[in-house]
Design an enzyme around this catalytic site. Structure first.
Site, short mmCIF file in Angstrom:
data_model
loop_
_atom_site.label_atom_id
_atom_site.label_comp_id
_atom_site.label_asym_id
_atom_site.label_seq_id
_atom_site.Cartn_x
_atom_site.Cartn_y
_atom_site.Cartn_z
N TYR A 190 0.82 -1.21 0.00
CA TYR A 190 0.00 0.00 0.00
C TYR A 190 0.85 1.27 0.00
CZ TYR A 190 -3.78 -3.15 1.58
OH TYR A 190 -4.69 -4.16 1.70
N ILE A 195 -13.01 -4.40 7.27
CA ILE A 195 -12.03 -3.32 7.31
C ILE A 195 -12.29 -2.36 6.15
CG2 ILE A 195 -10.20 -4.46 8.61
CD1 ILE A 195 -8.94 -5.26 5.90
N ASN A 221 -19.44 4.42 8.96
CA ASN A 221 -19.11 2.99 9.06
C ASN A 221 -19.15 2.54 10.52
OD1 ASN A 221 -18.74 2.89 6.29
ND2 ASN A 221 -16.50 3.05 6.41
#
Length: 280
Positions: A54, A231, A243
């Site tokens: 990432y 996630i 969320n």
């Protein structure tokens, strides 16, 4: 369920893993990523997920440092990329990940994909070494099909805590979940909103409208009620809090059945080297 969603106790856990975490895939702007992590932690999240691939471990570490939350309270996970899965490379790159994150250890280290330099015996021997040194608390796998999971369980002397896979209402992963349950391996769902596709599905839309909640909350609640950790990626405070509010939503049996009955199938992450595409 507690009404105080700023309290991390609002989030259930499975096998010690907080069941709602912050995903950071494609969150590559350093300042945005750091602030996303800080915001999530101060909202109540206690699970942060990143990966070598990432290219944001440094920013994630900065977010951890900025947050008014003790490191010991955070379940932190990262992943070893497919180019780094030879024994010595696992050791070297994991230590580099810890340096970038600014931590002494991570709570969970995943094999990101069973591909390229992955060799079950050599790769997991290195993971075992890191575990013995106290640099990783738990071993995980990601994108493993049942057959790859079986092999990992056979060769790894440290229990496999979790298998992280894409999962959402259009990719329910029933066979894989059954395999994980048979071996007491937790399932962690990445892309639990199908990269936004769930927002456009009429079943999810109808339930969200009837309950006056977002489509994201419906998908996350559906996964949580099946014992699956999620996630979702979120960068802005509004989405992070929305969320988190999914923890208050409890679906009815009829709503769960309607989502279970969705027969559309969408896989949003599908590289050629994935085990369901690769020939062995």
């Amino acid at each position: 369920m507690t009404d105080d969603l700023s309290d991390p106790a609002a989030c259930p856990t499975t096998s010690g893993i907080p069941m709602l975490g912050l995903g950071t895939w494609e969150n590559t702007d350093p300042e945005q990523c750091a602030e996303s992590v800080r915001t999530a932690l101060e909202c109540g999240y206690r699970h942060i997920d990143t990966a070598q691939a990432y290219d944001n471990e440094t920013a994630v570490g900065e977010g951890l440092a900025r947050a008014d939350v003790d490191r010991e309270e955070v379940f932190l996970a990262t992943k070893v990329w497919i180019s780094n899965l030879e024994h010595d490379d696992v050791l070297e790159t994991t230590r580099a990940s810890l340096d970038r994150l600014g931590v002494d250890s991570v709570d969970l280290l995943y094999v990101h994909w069973p591909a390229r330099t992955y060799d079950p015996e050599e790769t997991f021997a290195a993971f075992e070494h890191l575990h013995e040194e106290g640099l990783i608390e738990n071993v995980g796998v990601s994108n493993f099909q049942p057959e790859q999971l079986e092999t990992a369980l056979e060769v790894c002397d440290v229990p496999i805590l979790a298998n992280q896979v894409e999962m959402h209402p259009m990719l329910p992963q029933r066979e894989l979940r059954e395999s994980c349950a048979d071996h007491d391996v937790s399932v962690v769902a990445y892309s639990p909103l199908a990269r936004g596709t769930v927002f456009d599905h009429p079943v999810v839309q109808d339930i969200a409208a009837a309950r006056d909640v977002s489509e994201a909350q419906v998908s996350l609640a559906w996964l949580r009620e099946q014992g699956v950790t999620t996630i979702p990626k979120a960068t802005g405070g509004e989405h992070i809090r929305d969320n988190w509010a999914s923890l208050e939503l409890e679906l009815t049996a009829d709503e769960r059945e309607r989502i279970d009955g969705i027969d559309d199938r969408t896989r949003t992450v599908d590289p050629g080297f994935a085990p369901w595409n690769a020939s062995y």
